[in-house]
Scaffold this motif. Structure first.
Motif, PDB file in Angstrom:
ATOM      1  N   MET A   1     -44.535  25.675 -76.186  1.00  0.00           N
ATOM      2  CA  MET A   1     -43.560  25.733 -77.082  1.00  0.00           C
ATOM      3  C   MET A   1     -43.471  27.020 -77.547  1.00  0.00           C
ATOM      4  O   MET A   1     -44.184  27.856 -77.827  1.00  0.00           O
ATOM      5  CB  MET A   1     -43.942  25.068 -78.256  1.00  0.00           C
ATOM      6  N   GLN A   2     -42.017  27.505 -77.562  1.00  0.00           N
ATOM      7  CA  GLN A   2     -41.685  28.912 -78.031  1.00  0.00           C
ATOM      8  C   GLN A   2     -40.953  28.676 -79.255  1.00  0.00           C
ATOM      9  O   GLN A   2     -40.306  27.891 -79.550  1.00  0.00           O
ATOM     10  CB  GLN A   2     -40.679  29.450 -76.979  1.00  0.00           C
ATOM     11  N   HIS A   3     -41.095  29.913 -80.091  1.00  0.00           N
ATOM     12  CA  HIS A   3     -40.360  30.162 -81.214  1.00  0.00           C
ATOM     13  C   HIS A   3     -39.068  31.148 -81.004  1.00  0.00           C
ATOM     14  O   HIS A   3     -39.164  31.907 -80.406  1.00  0.00           O
ATOM     15  CB  HIS A   3     -41.283  30.618 -82.219  1.00  0.00           C
ATOM     16  N   LYS A   4     -38.052  30.622 -81.642  1.00  0.00           N
ATOM     17  CA  LYS A   4     -36.809  31.523 -81.709  1.00  0.00           C
ATOM     18  C   LYS A   4     -36.962  32.302 -82.787  1.00  0.00           C
ATOM     19  O   LYS A   4     -37.109  31.861 -84.159  1.00  0.00           O
ATOM     20  CB  LYS A   4     -35.602  30.517 -81.994  1.00  0.00           C
ATOM     21  N   ILE A   5     -37.141  33.545 -82.672  1.00  0.00           N
ATOM     22  CA  ILE A   5     -37.029  34.518 -83.742  1.00  0.00           C
ATOM     23  C   ILE A   5     -35.664  34.938 -84.007  1.00  0.00           C
ATOM     24  O   ILE A   5     -34.915  35.548 -83.155  1.00  0.00           O
ATOM     25  CB  ILE A   5     -38.123  35.764 -83.246  1.00  0.00           C
ATOM     26  N   GLU A   6     -35.321  34.728 -85.299  1.00  0.00           N
ATOM     27  CA  GLU A   6     -34.138  35.450 -85.889  1.00  0.00           C
ATOM     28  C   GLU A   6     -34.489  36.357 -86.679  1.00  0.00           C
ATOM     29  O   GLU A   6     -35.038  36.182 -87.863  1.00  0.00           O
ATOM     30  CB  GLU A   6     -33.241  34.122 -86.041  1.00  0.00           C
ATOM     31  N   ILE A   7     -33.613  37.715 -86.583  1.00  0.00           N
ATOM     32  CA  ILE A   7     -33.733  38.757 -87.454  1.00  0.00           C
ATOM     33  C   ILE A   7     -32.533  38.449 -88.284  1.00  0.00           C
ATOM     34  O   ILE A   7     -31.457  38.510 -88.011  1.00  0.00           O
ATOM     35  CB  ILE A   7     -33.773  39.908 -87.082  1.00  0.00           C
ATOM     36  N   HIS A   8     -32.838  38.256 -89.588  1.00  0.00           N
ATOM     37  CA  HIS A   8     -31.759  38.195 -90.749  1.00  0.00           C
ATOM     38  C   HIS A   8     -31.230  39.568 -91.236  1.00  0.00           C
ATOM     39  O   HIS A   8     -32.357  40.679 -91.533  1.00  0.00           O
ATOM     40  CB  HIS A   8     -32.186  37.350 -91.669  1.00  0.00           C
ATOM     41  N   THR A   9     -30.012  39.633 -91.640  1.00  0.00           N
ATOM     42  CA  THR A   9     -29.812  40.915 -92.363  1.00  0.00           C
ATOM     43  C   THR A   9     -30.148  41.056 -93.765  1.00  0.00           C
ATOM     44  O   THR A   9     -30.808  40.054 -94.336  1.00  0.00           O
ATOM     45  CB  THR A   9     -27.995  40.985 -92.615  1.00  0.00           C
ATOM     46  N   TYR A  33     -46.926  41.201 -89.152  1.00  0.00           N
ATOM     47  CA  TYR A  33     -46.938  42.557 -88.313  1.00  0.00           C
ATOM     48  C   TYR A  33     -46.175  43.476 -89.369  1.00  0.00           C
ATOM     49  O   TYR A  33     -45.399  43.013 -90.260  1.00  0.00           O
ATOM     50  CB  TYR A  33     -46.254  42.374 -87.014  1.00  0.00           C
ATOM     51  N   PRO A  34     -46.554  44.707 -89.344  1.00  0.00           N
ATOM     52  CA  PRO A  34     -46.043  45.684 -90.241  1.00  0.00           C
ATOM     53  C   PRO A  34     -44.577  45.780 -90.557  1.00  0.00           C
ATOM     54  O   PRO A  34     -44.327  45.844 -91.708  1.00  0.00           O
ATOM     55  CB  PRO A  34     -46.643  47.195 -89.840  1.00  0.00           C
ATOM     56  N   LYS A  35     -43.680  45.557 -89.547  1.00  0.00           N
ATOM     57  CA  LYS A  35     -42.380  45.399 -89.686  1.00  0.00           C
ATOM     58  C   LYS A  35     -41.812  44.233 -90.760  1.00  0.00           C
ATOM     59  O   LYS A  35     -40.847  44.517 -91.467  1.00  0.00           O
ATOM     60  CB  LYS A  35     -41.480  45.385 -88.514  1.00  0.00           C
ATOM     61  N   ALA A  36     -42.405  43.338 -90.479  1.00  0.00           N
ATOM     62  CA  ALA A  36     -42.247  42.123 -91.097  1.00  0.00           C
ATOM     63  C   ALA A  36     -42.457  42.238 -92.726  1.00  0.00           C
ATOM     64  O   ALA A  36     -41.618  41.832 -93.684  1.00  0.00           O
ATOM     65  CB  ALA A  36     -42.669  40.947 -90.868  1.00  0.00           C
ATOM     66  N   ILE A  37     -43.740  42.712 -92.833  1.00  0.00           N
ATOM     67  CA  ILE A  37     -44.106  42.966 -94.229  1.00  0.00           C
ATOM     68  C   ILE A  37     -43.487  43.873 -95.015  1.00  0.00           C
ATOM     69  O   ILE A  37     -43.011  43.852 -96.110  1.00  0.00           O
ATOM     70  CB  ILE A  37     -45.704  43.202 -94.243  1.00  0.00           C
ATOM     71  N   ARG A  38     -42.934  45.076 -94.324  1.00  0.00           N
ATOM     72  CA  ARG A  38     -42.222  45.951 -94.991  1.00  0.00           C
ATOM     73  C   ARG A  38     -40.823  45.333 -95.262  1.00  0.00           C
ATOM     74  O   ARG A  38     -40.538  45.873 -96.342  1.00  0.00           O
ATOM     75  CB  ARG A  38     -42.233  47.095 -93.975  1.00  0.00           C
ATOM     76  N   ARG A  39     -40.214  44.627 -94.303  1.00  0.00           N
ATOM     77  CA  ARG A  39     -39.085  43.814 -94.868  1.00  0.00           C
ATOM     78  C   ARG A  39     -39.252  43.162 -95.944  1.00  0.00           C
ATOM     79  O   ARG A  39     -38.238  43.104 -96.967  1.00  0.00           O
ATOM     80  CB  ARG A  39     -38.249  43.261 -93.655  1.00  0.00           C
ATOM     81  N   LEU A  40     -40.277  42.403 -96.348  1.00  0.00           N
ATOM     82  CA  LEU A  40     -40.351  41.790 -97.372  1.00  0.00           C
ATOM     83  C   LEU A  40     -40.532  42.467 -98.548  1.00  0.00           C
ATOM     84  O   LEU A  40     -39.942  42.306 -99.696  1.00  0.00           O
ATOM     85  CB  LEU A  40     -41.584  40.783 -97.084  1.00  0.00           C
ATOM     86  N   LYS A  41     -41.334  43.418 -98.575  1.00  0.00           N
ATOM     87  CA  LYS A  41     -41.488  44.393 -99.535  1.00  0.00           C
ATOM     88  C   LYS A  41     -40.202  45.115 -99.931  1.00  0.00           C
ATOM     89  O   LYS A  41     -39.781  45.390-101.114  1.00  0.00           O
ATOM     90  CB  LYS A  41     -42.819  45.616 -99.289  1.00  0.00           C
ATOM     91  N   ASP A  42     -39.532  45.936 -98.917  1.00  0.00           N
ATOM     92  CA  ASP A  42     -38.227  46.368 -99.123  1.00  0.00           C
ATOM     93  C   ASP A  42     -37.123  45.676 -99.869  1.00  0.00           C
ATOM     94  O   ASP A  42     -36.417  46.307-100.654  1.00  0.00           O
ATOM     95  CB  ASP A  42     -37.691  46.869 -97.944  1.00  0.00           C
ATOM     96  N   ASN A  43     -37.314  44.471 -99.592  1.00  0.00           N
ATOM     97  CA  ASN A  43     -36.389  43.537-100.064  1.00  0.00           C
ATOM     98  C   ASN A  43     -36.927  42.807-101.586  1.00  0.00           C
ATOM     99  O   ASN A  43     -36.087  41.969-102.094  1.00  0.00           O
ATOM    100  CB  ASN A  43     -35.766  42.550 -99.322  1.00  0.00           C
ATOM    101  N   GLN A  44     -38.194  43.094-101.879  1.00  0.00           N
ATOM    102  CA  GLN A  44     -38.713  42.793-103.024  1.00  0.00           C
ATOM    103  C   GLN A  44     -38.694  41.142-103.177  1.00  0.00           C
ATOM    104  O   GLN A  44     -38.204  40.491-104.026  1.00  0.00           O
ATOM    105  CB  GLN A  44     -37.746  43.111-104.169  1.00  0.00           C
ATOM    106  N   MET A  45     -39.178  40.638-101.827  1.00  0.00           N
ATOM    107  CA  MET A  45     -39.227  39.279-101.699  1.00  0.00           C
ATOM    108  C   MET A  45     -40.600  38.725-102.010  1.00  0.00           C
ATOM    109  O   MET A  45     -41.650  39.612-101.944  1.00  0.00           O
ATOM    110  CB  MET A  45     -39.003  38.848-100.261  1.00  0.00           C
ATOM    111  N   ASN A  46     -40.803  37.536-102.629  1.00  0.00           N
ATOM    112  CA  ASN A  46     -41.973  36.930-102.974  1.00  0.00           C
ATOM    113  C   ASN A  46     -42.923  36.423-101.600  1.00  0.00           C
ATOM    114  O   ASN A  46     -42.324  35.594-100.661  1.00  0.00           O
ATOM    115  CB  ASN A  46     -41.948  35.792-103.926  1.00  0.00           C
TER     116      ASN A  46
END
Length: 65
Positions: A1-9, A33-46
């Motif tokens: 099973m593969q996951h489709k990874i979609e990067i959102h704006t 991974y660091p890039k995903a966590i950084r995007r959550l932090k940068d966008n002030q996501m919960n």
């Protein structure tokens, strides 16, 4: 099973702000991974890092979830 990874704006992410809580397993190599966590932090996501869990947090930490 593969996951489709979609990067959102950042604009698409902003639409979810205060409407979602991202749960990420401490050992999830797909999401924690660091890039995903950084995007959550940068966008002030919960988000919350779930200890002792990988990608299947609902199975691995069912009582906590």
């Amino acid at each position: 099973m593969q996951h489709k990874i979609e990067i959102h704006t950042d604009m698409e992410i902003a639409e979810l702000k205060n409407k979602t809580l991202f749960l990420i397993g401490e050992y999830d190599i797909l999401s924690n991974y660091p890039k995903a966590i950084r995007r959550l932090k940068d966008n002030q996501m919960n988000y919350k890092i779930i200890p002792d869990a990988g990608h299947a947090i609902n199975h691995e930490q069912a009582d906590l979830i």
